[in-house]
Each structure stands twice: as structure tokens, then as C-alpha cells.
Design an enzyme around this catalytic site. Sequence first.
Site, short mmCIF file in Angstrom:
data_model
loop_
_atom_site.label_atom_id
_atom_site.label_comp_id
_atom_site.label_asym_id
_atom_site.label_seq_id
_atom_site.Cartn_x
_atom_site.Cartn_y
_atom_site.Cartn_z
N TYR A 180 1.06 -1.17 0.01
CA TYR A 180 -0.05 0.06 -0.16
C TYR A 180 0.68 1.30 -0.11
CZ TYR A 180 -3.29 3.45 1.92
OH TYR A 180 -3.87 4.73 1.90
N GLU A 220 -11.50 6.09 5.46
CA GLU A 220 -10.76 6.63 6.57
C GLU A 220 -11.90 7.13 7.78
OE1 GLU A 220 -7.64 7.45 6.92
OE2 GLU A 220 -6.89 7.68 4.98
N TRP A 232 -5.20 1.01 10.42
CA TRP A 232 -5.59 0.91 9.14
C TRP A 232 -5.33 -0.31 8.33
CZ3 TRP A 232 -8.05 3.53 5.96
CH2 TRP A 232 -7.46 3.60 4.29
#
Length: 203
Positions: free
Chosen positions: A29, A51, A59
Amino acid sequence: MTHSPDLIIGPDGLARPTWASGSSLLRNYYDTEWGMPVRSEQGVFERLCLEGFQAGLSWELILRRRENFRAAFHGFDVDAVAGFDSTEVDRLMADAGIIRNRRKIEATVRNAQATIGLRDREGLAEFVWSYQPAKTPAPVTAAEVPSQSAESVALAKALKKEGFSFVGPTTIYALMEAIGIVDTHLVGSWRRGSSGVWGARAS
């Protein structure tokens, strides 16, 4: 160049921050997506929603469930999500593949509706990018990476005025980092300045 103590040199010889070195998922990522410019309505909407779901969670957890989120929210198609009713919300609350938080799910539907509301003006992507600061941070250590900024505070306020939810200043700053509005790659990271938004040095 002296490397930041918060950068780790991987087996490939590339310097990455500690958070991006913990797993292959995070590393990929970081290497391919985080901080690269996203300027489409669907792209900004998806990342805004993710988010929001991430708030209070890791995350990496969101990334592991990203494809489930995409399936559940019809590829984050704004028009489709805007039409979700209580039956769809109940369906999502029963989907163990995503984060089953009713407030966040309902916020995603409202955010899709608010996104449609921006189409007769500049649109979501242009709206968000209009808060790009004149200068990007140049953090050397993780402690120097801001968690919010004057621009993220202003953008969060503006989005709330347009009907968006789960768009606090910290969440919005994370969005700005993720889609290239600011470059908070640590100085010395191989990705610093790679977005093309801020130039080679991104300083």
C-alpha cells in the site's frame, strides 16, 4: 543522507517508515498507493469513507477488509450508495466482512448523498483539493508528522456544512495524506516526492 531513526531499510534496500514495514499488505500500500494523487469523485469518496471507518481502528484492518467494503458498497459507486435505505443498512450490519458500525454505515450513505449535492458546483474531488496548502510538511521523524492542519480543520468544517459525517480534522488530514494533497513521507523515504504534486524534493 542520514536516515531518520523512524525509517527502516527493507531487504530491497528501500527506506520506508516503521508503519509501512510491518506487513506485506502495508508495504505494498505504501509503495504503490499511499500519497499518490486521487482526483476522481469515486476515488476520493472511497478513501473518505474508508478513513471514516478507520477511526479508532488500525489502517491495516481496513486494508484487509477493503475488497469486502468494495463489494458491500457497490464499488463505492456514489449514486448506488446514496440510494441505500434502512434495509441496505441492516444488510450491511449483518456483513461480517466489513466494520459493522451503524453510525459509520449511515454516515457513508449520507456522505454519498452529500457528494451528489456537490456535483452542481465543483464536485467532491475539486472541493477537497481546493484546500491544498501552499507548502507541504517535511517530517524527518514520525513525531514530526502532523495529525491535522489549519487546512484540514477548515476542510472538515466545510464538509460538515455540506452534510458530510465522520469528517473530523484528523480524519480529513489522513485523507489529505492518502490522496496526495500533502506529502508526509519522511525525508529519506524512497517515496518522498514521488506523487509529482510537490516536486522531487517535496519540500
